[in-house]
Design an enzyme around this catalytic site. Structure first.
Site, PDB file in Angstrom:
ATOM      1  N   CYS A  88       0.691  -1.238   0.092  1.00  0.00           N
ATOM      2  CA  CYS A  88      -0.136   0.036   0.506  1.00  0.00           C
ATOM      3  C   CYS A  88       1.094   1.555   0.041  1.00  0.00           C
ATOM      4  O   CYS A  88       1.656   1.650  -0.814  1.00  0.00           O
ATOM      5  CB  CYS A  88      -1.035   0.192   0.911  1.00  0.00           C
ATOM      6  SG  CYS A  88      -2.502   0.696   0.683  1.00  0.00           S
ATOM      7  N   HIS A 235      -3.379  -4.550   1.748  1.00  0.00           N
ATOM      8  CA  HIS A 235      -2.396  -4.858   3.417  1.00  0.00           C
ATOM      9  C   HIS A 235      -2.390  -6.838   3.849  1.00  0.00           C
ATOM     10  O   HIS A 235      -3.479  -7.095   5.391  1.00  0.00           O
ATOM     11  CB  HIS A 235      -3.225  -3.867   3.900  1.00  0.00           C
ATOM     12  CG  HIS A 235      -3.009  -2.724   4.503  1.00  0.00           C
ATOM     13  ND1 HIS A 235      -1.843  -2.075   4.512  1.00  0.00           N
ATOM     14  CD2 HIS A 235      -3.768  -1.744   3.733  1.00  0.00           C
ATOM     15  CE1 HIS A 235      -2.219  -0.215   4.586  1.00  0.00           C
ATOM     16  NE2 HIS A 235      -3.272  -0.634   4.012  1.00  0.00           N
ATOM     17  N   GLU A 237      -0.840  -7.499   5.761  1.00  0.00           N
ATOM     18  CA  GLU A 237       0.026  -7.636   7.319  1.00  0.00           C
ATOM     19  C   GLU A 237      -1.222  -7.604   8.183  1.00  0.00           C
ATOM     20  O   GLU A 237      -1.463  -7.742   9.445  1.00  0.00           O
ATOM     21  CB  GLU A 237       0.977  -6.456   7.183  1.00  0.00           C
ATOM     22  CG  GLU A 237       0.377  -4.595   7.829  1.00  0.00           C
ATOM     23  CD  GLU A 237      -0.175  -4.389   6.342  1.00  0.00           C
ATOM     24  OE1 GLU A 237      -0.056  -5.640   5.177  1.00  0.00           O
ATOM     25  OE2 GLU A 237       0.620  -3.120   5.748  1.00  0.00           O
TER      26      GLU A 237
HETATM   27  N1  LIG Z   1      -3.359   2.218   3.550  1.00  0.00           N
HETATM   28  C1  LIG Z   1      -2.152   3.028   2.670  1.00  0.00           C
HETATM   29  O1  LIG Z   1      -1.487   2.507   3.155  1.00  0.00           O
HETATM   30  C2  LIG Z   1      -2.610   3.997   2.665  1.00  0.00           C
HETATM   31  C3  LIG Z   1      -1.704   4.547   1.720  1.00  0.00           C
HETATM   32  C4  LIG Z   1      -2.151   6.497   1.420  1.00  0.00           C
HETATM   33  N2  LIG Z   1      -3.183   6.096   0.541  1.00  0.00           N
HETATM   34  C5  LIG Z   1      -0.981   6.885   0.945  1.00  0.00           C
HETATM   35  O2  LIG Z   1      -0.964   7.536   0.239  1.00  0.00           O
HETATM   36  O3  LIG Z   1       0.111   6.845   1.519  1.00  0.00           O
END
Ligand SMILES: NC(=O)CC[C@H](N)C(=O)O
Length: 264
Positions: A88, A235, A237
């Site tokens: 992410c 994610h 995790e």
């Molecule tokens: N759950 C996440 O890691 C979101 C990432 C977030 N949108 C960012 O730009 O960092």
């Protein structure tokens, strides 16, 4: 052989990654593992491989810059080419280019020749979970419970060396990881491999009929690999499912073993 696996612990879900990595070693081949939280260049230097967790990528890069970690992180990924996995926000940091960054831009680490679109599926309240088919987990593997929270998608695979090219109309929103000198780029693996896509149908069901993007029909790219670098939009995790962690640890182990052999 002891392998030291670091989890970047500047912000976000680093603790969850450490827990799941530990759980994953039950499924991975026996080895001695050392899992450490990384907050300094000295801790990074001890690592054979690194995980960049989910969280908030803008904050992470600001803290990384303040901790003098940005250049060591870029070297870790692109010069030393050590196995690195971003989830992410971690995927955003590993992209060579990102759209919809905050005003004033954002420093990236780079390493994946892709452009990501941040917050592709909307806000926190529009988070969702879908069963995702991941072929690399094995033919008979059941779908993986993929959790998407303000997740990015890979909206474009960039030809190698062209990470710095952006479309004119998106130029203002787009930041680019500093490119390495040509001699370093030449040793970087070339092609980006798409490991998973989220079908438009799955995304629509998950977000209850909201229209996500015109491209959603052909599937949004949510997992990619390029040489030593792995990125997932979701994610792993945040689930109890350690299969991806176990798979990644096996790749790390094989990669480090063959590298050490060739260096002998
Ligand atoms: N759950 C996440 O890691 C979101 C990432 C977030 N949108 C960012 O730009 O960092």
């Amino acid at each position: 052989m002891t392998l030291t696996i670091g989890v970047l612990a500047l912000q976000g879900a680093f603790h969850e990654h450490v827990q799941l990595l530990k759980k994953a070693t039950e499924q991975a081949p026996p080895s001695e593992w050392d899992f450490i939280e990384v907050r300094t260049p000295q801790e990074l230097a001890r690592c054979d491989a690194l995980v960049l967790p989910g969280g908030e990528s803008t904050t992470m890069s600001l803290v990384a810059a303040r901790s003098d970690l940005l250049e060591p992180l870029r070297d870790f990924v692109k010069v030393h080419r050590k196995p690195t996995w971003g989830t992410c926000a971690g995927l955003i940091l590993l992209a060579e280019s990102a759209n919809r960054t905050k005003k004033g831009g954002q420093e990236l680490i780079g390493g994946l020749d892709v452009r990501v679109n941040r917050n592709h599926f909307g806000r926190q309240a529009e988070s969702f979970q879908v069963p995702l088919d991941l072929a690399f987990l094995g033919q008979d593997a059941s779908p993986f419970p993929a959790v998407f929270i303000r997740a990015p998608v890979v909206e474009r695979l960039l030809p190698h060396h062209e990470g710095i090219q952006v479309e004119e109309e998106k130029r203002e929103e787009t930041v680019v990881a500093p490119s390495r000198p040509a001699k370093d780029l030449a040793t970087t693996a070339s092609n980006v491999e798409v490991l998973a896509t989220l079908s438009g149908q799955a995304a629509r069901l998950a977000t209850q009929g909201r229209d996500i993007s015109p491209e959603a029909e052909v599937g949004d790219v949510v997992a990619v690999r390029q040489g030593n670098v792995l990125g997932t939009s979701f994610h792993p995790e945040l689930t109890g499912d350690a299969r991806i962690h176990a798979w990644w640890l096996r790749q790390v182990q094989e990669g480090v073993q063959s590298k050490r052999k060739t260096e002998q």
